[in-house]
Design an enzyme around this catalytic site. Structure first.
Site, PDB file in Angstrom:
ATOM      1  N   THR A  64       3.608  11.540  20.999  1.00  0.00           N
ATOM      2  CA  THR A  64       4.011  10.258  20.451  1.00  0.00           C
ATOM      3  C   THR A  64       4.114  10.570  18.849  1.00  0.00           C
ATOM      4  O   THR A  64       3.828  11.733  18.577  1.00  0.00           O
ATOM      5  CB  THR A  64       2.647   9.363  20.719  1.00  0.00           C
ATOM      6  OG1 THR A  64       1.586   9.739  20.005  1.00  0.00           O
ATOM      7  CG2 THR A  64       2.311   9.088  22.212  1.00  0.00           C
ATOM      8  N   ASN A  85      -0.937  -1.384  22.276  1.00  0.00           N
ATOM      9  CA  ASN A  85      -0.521   0.030  22.056  1.00  0.00           C
ATOM     10  C   ASN A  85      -0.520   0.415  20.549  1.00  0.00           C
ATOM     11  O   ASN A  85      -0.764   1.622  20.229  1.00  0.00           O
ATOM     12  CB  ASN A  85       0.687   0.258  22.764  1.00  0.00           C
ATOM     13  CG  ASN A  85       1.417   1.983  22.177  1.00  0.00           C
ATOM     14  OD1 ASN A  85       0.732   2.712  22.786  1.00  0.00           O
ATOM     15  ND2 ASN A  85       2.265   1.868  21.611  1.00  0.00           N
ATOM     16  N   ASP A 136       2.791  -6.719  12.192  1.00  0.00           N
ATOM     17  CA  ASP A 136       1.844  -6.031  11.731  1.00  0.00           C
ATOM     18  C   ASP A 136       0.648  -6.575  12.651  1.00  0.00           C
ATOM     19  O   ASP A 136       0.300  -7.681  11.917  1.00  0.00           O
ATOM     20  CB  ASP A 136       1.835  -6.052  10.149  1.00  0.00           C
ATOM     21  CG  ASP A 136       0.771  -5.032   9.571  1.00  0.00           C
ATOM     22  OD1 ASP A 136      -0.322  -4.750  10.542  1.00  0.00           O
ATOM     23  OD2 ASP A 136       0.631  -5.096   8.391  1.00  0.00           O
ATOM     24  N   LYS A 166     -11.765   3.477  18.963  1.00  0.00           N
ATOM     25  CA  LYS A 166     -11.429   3.628  20.456  1.00  0.00           C
ATOM     26  C   LYS A 166     -12.533   3.303  21.219  1.00  0.00           C
ATOM     27  O   LYS A 166     -12.573   2.807  22.237  1.00  0.00           O
ATOM     28  CB  LYS A 166     -10.742   4.966  20.696  1.00  0.00           C
ATOM     29  CG  LYS A 166      -9.369   5.103  19.991  1.00  0.00           C
ATOM     30  CD  LYS A 166      -8.372   3.983  20.662  1.00  0.00           C
ATOM     31  CE  LYS A 166      -7.220   4.288  19.805  1.00  0.00           C
ATOM     32  NZ  LYS A 166      -6.263   3.344  20.265  1.00  0.00           N
ATOM     33  N   SER A 223      -6.756   3.079  24.708  1.00  0.00           N
ATOM     34  CA  SER A 223      -7.872   3.742  24.149  1.00  0.00           C
ATOM     35  C   SER A 223      -7.402   5.236  24.082  1.00  0.00           C
ATOM     36  O   SER A 223      -6.277   5.433  23.302  1.00  0.00           O
ATOM     37  CB  SER A 223      -9.222   3.769  24.776  1.00  0.00           C
ATOM     38  OG  SER A 223     -10.123   4.365  24.255  1.00  0.00           O
ATOM     39  N   TYR A 259     -11.454   7.470  13.987  1.00  0.00           N
ATOM     40  CA  TYR A 259     -10.481   6.985  15.218  1.00  0.00           C
ATOM     41  C   TYR A 259     -11.367   7.019  16.496  1.00  0.00           C
ATOM     42  O   TYR A 259     -10.961   6.115  17.029  1.00  0.00           O
ATOM     43  CB  TYR A 259      -9.405   8.454  15.218  1.00  0.00           C
ATOM     44  CG  TYR A 259      -8.503   8.083  16.367  1.00  0.00           C
ATOM     45  CD1 TYR A 259      -7.428   7.147  16.051  1.00  0.00           C
ATOM     46  CD2 TYR A 259      -8.224   8.665  17.374  1.00  0.00           C
ATOM     47  CE1 TYR A 259      -6.442   6.944  17.100  1.00  0.00           C
ATOM     48  CE2 TYR A 259      -7.343   8.586  18.211  1.00  0.00           C
ATOM     49  CZ  TYR A 259      -6.409   7.546  18.111  1.00  0.00           C
ATOM     50  OH  TYR A 259      -5.275   7.402  18.965  1.00  0.00           O
ATOM     51  N   THR A 275       7.326  -5.587  20.009  1.00  0.00           N
ATOM     52  CA  THR A 275       6.878  -5.954  18.491  1.00  0.00           C
ATOM     53  C   THR A 275       6.654  -4.230  17.739  1.00  0.00           C
ATOM     54  O   THR A 275       6.022  -3.448  18.294  1.00  0.00           O
ATOM     55  CB  THR A 275       5.626  -6.757  18.414  1.00  0.00           C
ATOM     56  OG1 THR A 275       4.439  -6.111  18.966  1.00  0.00           O
ATOM     57  CG2 THR A 275       5.734  -8.032  19.259  1.00  0.00           C
TER      58      THR A 275
END
Length: 291
Positions: free
Chosen positions: A196, A96, A69, A165, A147, A161, A44
């Protein structure tokens, strides 16, 4: 008849994955690894074209691409329902999807922080809420929540951020206690720096204003972190293969630190907490009223 029986046996032996943020990075790496292992994947993402492009080399009848979303609870519920309709079950959920809001806490806008939590925390919760009833009915399943090192170690410019996490860690460990009796496992993964899109311009949000005191004393968050984009040491496809191994374990870990850089950061942070606990152990006991 034998061919049908063989196909059925292979399907029963394989796993069905539901992966958010499967269009790039670790999500794409895990999707590829799962498909190569003979599993089925519901990948997704917000952009289905990007998702299909990222997985075109492994596309097959075992892959279903869905628009999602994660910050939209209704979409999360619909996507999980579609996964069950397509493959009959969901064995592994890999949460993720996420992005990074980086900057000194005082310089971050309230709405920006709310959006950070809406994706990184609430989005993960929405997917878990949709998947857990399916897994309870199956009396089996494995939820893997991504995480970060920033979910264990306080890092500069990572207040919002890191808050998202740290919350993912607390949620994951608590839910693991609640659902283990239903045959459901929960693993929280703490990756270090992987190549990433997290620091790409499209996936990172910087503060729109700076406070003079911070500006005079240090480089900006963007100046500090943006040079790492594309230069991170970790390979997301290799981590994807490791996640498939974790999903195949009869007793998977509740915590998994991914990457040598993550180990180098997390281990001393945990040791430091233990030292702090023991250093003031007597004072801590005094709060029981025996001081």
């Amino acid at each position: 008849m034998r061919a049908i029986e063989k196909d059925l046996k292979e399907f029963c032996m394989s796993r069905v994955w539901f992966i958010t943020g499967a269009g790039s990075g670790i999500g794409a790496g895990a999707a590829k690894a799962a498909l190569k292992a003979g599993d089925h994947v519901v990948g997704t993402g917000r952009n289905v074209q990007k998702l299909r492009s990222a997985l075109r080399d492994v596309a097959s009848d075992s892959l279903e691409a869905l628009q999602l979303d994660v910050s939209d609870e209704a979409q999360a519920t619909t996507a999980v329902d579609q996964a069950v309709k397509r493959f009959g079950r969901v064995d592994v959920v890999l949460n993720n999807a996420g992005y990074s809001l980086l900057g000194n806490f005082e310089e971050l806008g309230t709405q920006d922080i709310e959006r950070q939590l809406a994706t990184n925390l609430w989005g993960l919760m929405y997917v878990m809420r949709a998947a857990l009833p399916v897994m309870r009915n199956q009396r089996s399943g494995h939820i893997i929540n991504m995480s970060s090192v920033t979910g264990v170690v306080g890092l500069k410019h990572c207040g919002a951020y890191g808050a998202s996490k740290f919350a993912v860690e607390g949620l994951s460990l608590a839910v693991a206690e609640e659902v283990e009796k239903f045959g459901i496992k929960v693993t929280v993964v703490e990756p270090g720096f992987f190549r990433t899109d997290l620091l790409d311009a499209a996936n990172v949000k910087w503060p729109s204003n700076r406070i003079d005191d911070y500006a005079a004393a240090e480089e900006s968050a963007q100046e500090m972190w943006s040079p790492y984009a594309g230069q991170q040491p970790g390979d997301p496809e290799t981590l994807g293969q490791v996640l498939v191994k974790l999903a195949g374990m009869e007793t998977p870990p509740r915590l998994f630190v991914a990457g040598s850089d993550a180990l180098a950061a997390v281990a001393p942070a945990v040791d430091g907490r233990l030292k702090a606990v023991h250093a003031l152990e007597e004072l801590s006991k005094s709060t029981d009223g025996s001081f």
